[in-house]
Design a protein around this motif. Structure first.
Motif, PDB file in Angstrom:
ATOM      1  N   ILE A  20       0.832  -1.206   0.000  1.00 15.32           N
ATOM      2  CA  ILE A  20       0.000   0.000   0.000  1.00 15.32           C
ATOM      3  C   ILE A  20       0.862   1.250   0.000  1.00 15.32           C
ATOM      4  N   THR A  21       1.901   1.273   0.832  1.00 15.26           N
ATOM      5  CA  THR A  21       2.731   2.475   0.889  1.00 15.26           C
ATOM      6  C   THR A  21       3.520   2.671  -0.400  1.00 15.26           C
ATOM      7  N   ALA A  22       3.927   1.583  -1.044  1.00 13.88           N
ATOM      8  CA  ALA A  22       4.623   1.705  -2.321  1.00 13.88           C
ATOM      9  C   ALA A  22       3.703   2.308  -3.372  1.00 13.88           C
ATOM     10  N   ALA A  23       2.455   1.857  -3.383  1.00 10.60           N
ATOM     11  CA  ALA A  23       1.484   2.414  -4.319  1.00 10.60           C
ATOM     12  C   ALA A  23       1.182   3.866  -3.981  1.00 10.60           C
ATOM     13  N   ALA A  24       1.055   4.163  -2.702  1.00 11.56           N
ATOM     14  CA  ALA A  24       0.740   5.529  -2.278  1.00 11.56           C
ATOM     15  C   ALA A  24       1.854   6.492  -2.644  1.00 11.56           C
ATOM     16  N   ILE A  41      -5.159   4.601  -4.544  1.00  8.50           N
ATOM     17  CA  ILE A  41      -4.077   3.932  -3.831  1.00  8.50           C
ATOM     18  C   ILE A  41      -4.393   2.450  -3.676  1.00  8.50           C
ATOM     19  N   ALA A  42      -5.620   2.147  -3.304  1.00  9.58           N
ATOM     20  CA  ALA A  42      -6.025   0.751  -3.137  1.00  9.58           C
ATOM     21  C   ALA A  42      -5.920   0.002  -4.459  1.00  9.58           C
ATOM     22  N   ARG A  43      -6.390   0.624  -5.538  1.00  6.70           N
ATOM     23  CA  ARG A  43      -6.361  -0.038  -6.850  1.00  6.70           C
ATOM     24  C   ARG A  43      -4.937  -0.366  -7.254  1.00  6.70           C
ATOM     25  N   ARG A  44      -4.030   0.585  -7.088  1.00  8.20           N
ATOM     26  CA  ARG A  44      -2.641   0.340  -7.493  1.00  8.20           C
ATOM     27  C   ARG A  44      -1.951  -0.673  -6.587  1.00  8.20           C
ATOM     28  N   ASP A  61      -2.582   9.232   7.510  1.00  6.00           N
ATOM     29  CA  ASP A  61      -1.922   8.035   8.034  1.00  6.00           C
ATOM     30  C   ASP A  61      -1.112   7.333   6.941  1.00  6.00           C
ATOM     31  N   VAL A  62      -1.664   7.306   5.743  1.00  7.46           N
ATOM     32  CA  VAL A  62      -0.943   6.699   4.623  1.00  7.46           C
ATOM     33  C   VAL A  62       0.330   7.483   4.344  1.00  7.46           C
ATOM     34  N   PHE A  63       0.241   8.811   4.352  1.00  6.01           N
ATOM     35  CA  PHE A  63       1.428   9.628   4.082  1.00  6.01           C
ATOM     36  C   PHE A  63       2.506   9.388   5.126  1.00  6.01           C
ATOM     37  N   ARG A  64       2.114   9.323   6.397  1.00  7.68           N
ATOM     38  CA  ARG A  64       3.100   9.047   7.450  1.00  7.68           C
ATOM     39  C   ARG A  64       3.781   7.709   7.208  1.00  7.68           C
ATOM     40  N   ALA A  65       3.016   6.724   6.788  1.00  8.17           N
ATOM     41  CA  ALA A  65       3.600   5.409   6.514  1.00  8.17           C
ATOM     42  C   ALA A  65       4.537   5.456   5.322  1.00  8.17           C
ATOM     43  N   VAL A  66       4.188   6.232   4.304  1.00  6.02           N
ATOM     44  CA  VAL A  66       5.059   6.388   3.135  1.00  6.02           C
ATOM     45  C   VAL A  66       6.409   6.954   3.559  1.00  6.02           C
ATOM     46  N   VAL A  67       6.373   7.990   4.380  1.00  6.50           N
ATOM     47  CA  VAL A  67       7.621   8.612   4.835  1.00  6.50           C
ATOM     48  C   VAL A  67       8.440   7.620   5.651  1.00  6.50           C
ATOM     49  N   GLN A  68       7.788   6.908   6.560  1.00  7.68           N
ATOM     50  CA  GLN A  68       8.495   5.993   7.447  1.00  7.68           C
ATOM     51  C   GLN A  68       9.077   4.799   6.700  1.00  7.68           C
TER      52      GLN A  68
END
Length: 213
Positions: A20-24, A41-44, A61-68
């Motif tokens: 999910i974070t890679a897609a986001a 994001i879900a589709r990708r 929350d998704v953005f925070r996970a992307v950064v982390q």
């Protein structure tokens, strides 16, 4: 439904947050934060929207996970490698800036940085996350490196944090130029060549007389 006709998300026994974070990361880089949609994001990621919400309640929350998960590990690897080197300051800078250029070229870090800058007024939480987990750590790393060089008599006196800004300023301009102006006709910028040339320019100003710039 079986075989290749089954939706990608159904073929997985469990969705992984890393997918999910890679897609986001790609969606944020392409569309920005405001126009990015959880459905996209879900589709990708190959999961259902419901599955996405099992892991992340909000887009923030998704953005925070992307950064982390996508950005911080690269910064930490670079930090650990640089500070562990027992080399003259000039040699470390010549290793560090090209490596930064490579990361900025291989990952859409510049696009995310552009997004944070452009949308920080409406979404200040983005800027806070980017500062707290990325920028502040990078500047602290460079500040420590410069302080060590000053203690060894390799680097000129001056506020080491401001020296760190001088070291990274042209590189960040190059990153933002590539993301903002090249798409509308701005002349291309070769980050690798910028890193090489800037190394020599900044070292001529930072390294003390008698050093090995």
């Amino acid at each position: 439904m079986t075989g290749s006709t089954a939706p990608k998300w159904r073929r997985r026994k469990e969705a992984r947050p890393g997918d999910i974070t890679a897609a986001a990361l790609q969606v944020f880089a392409e569309k920005g934060f405001a126009t990015a949609r959880m459905e996209e994001i879900a589709r990708r990621a190959g999961v259902s929207k419901g599955t996405l919400y099992l892991y992340f309640e909000t887009k923030e929350d998704v953005f925070r996970a992307v950064v982390q998960e996508a950005v911080v590990p690269n910064i930490e690897a670079l930090r650990g490698g640089v500070l562990a080197l027992d080399l003259p300051f000039a040699d470390i800078v010549r290793l560090f800036l090209p490596r930064f250029a490579q990361i900025a070229t291989d990952l859409p870090v510049g696009a995310v940085a552009k997004m944070v800058i452009g949308e920080s007024r409406n979404f200040p939480e983005l800027a806070k996350v980017w500062h707290d987990h990325v920028v502040s750590h990078a500047i602290a790393m460079l500040t420590a490196l410069i302080e060590r060089g000053q203690q060894r008599g390799e680097v000129r006196s001056g506020d080491p944090r401001l020296h760190a800004f001088s070291l990274m300023g042209p590189m960040m301009l190059g990153v933002i130029w590539r993301e903002t102006l090249m798409p509308v006709g701005g002349a291309p910028v070769d980050l690798a060549e910028l890193a090489r040339q800037h190394c020599e320019t900044v070292l001529n100003g930072l390294v003390v007389d008698g050093g090995k710039p």
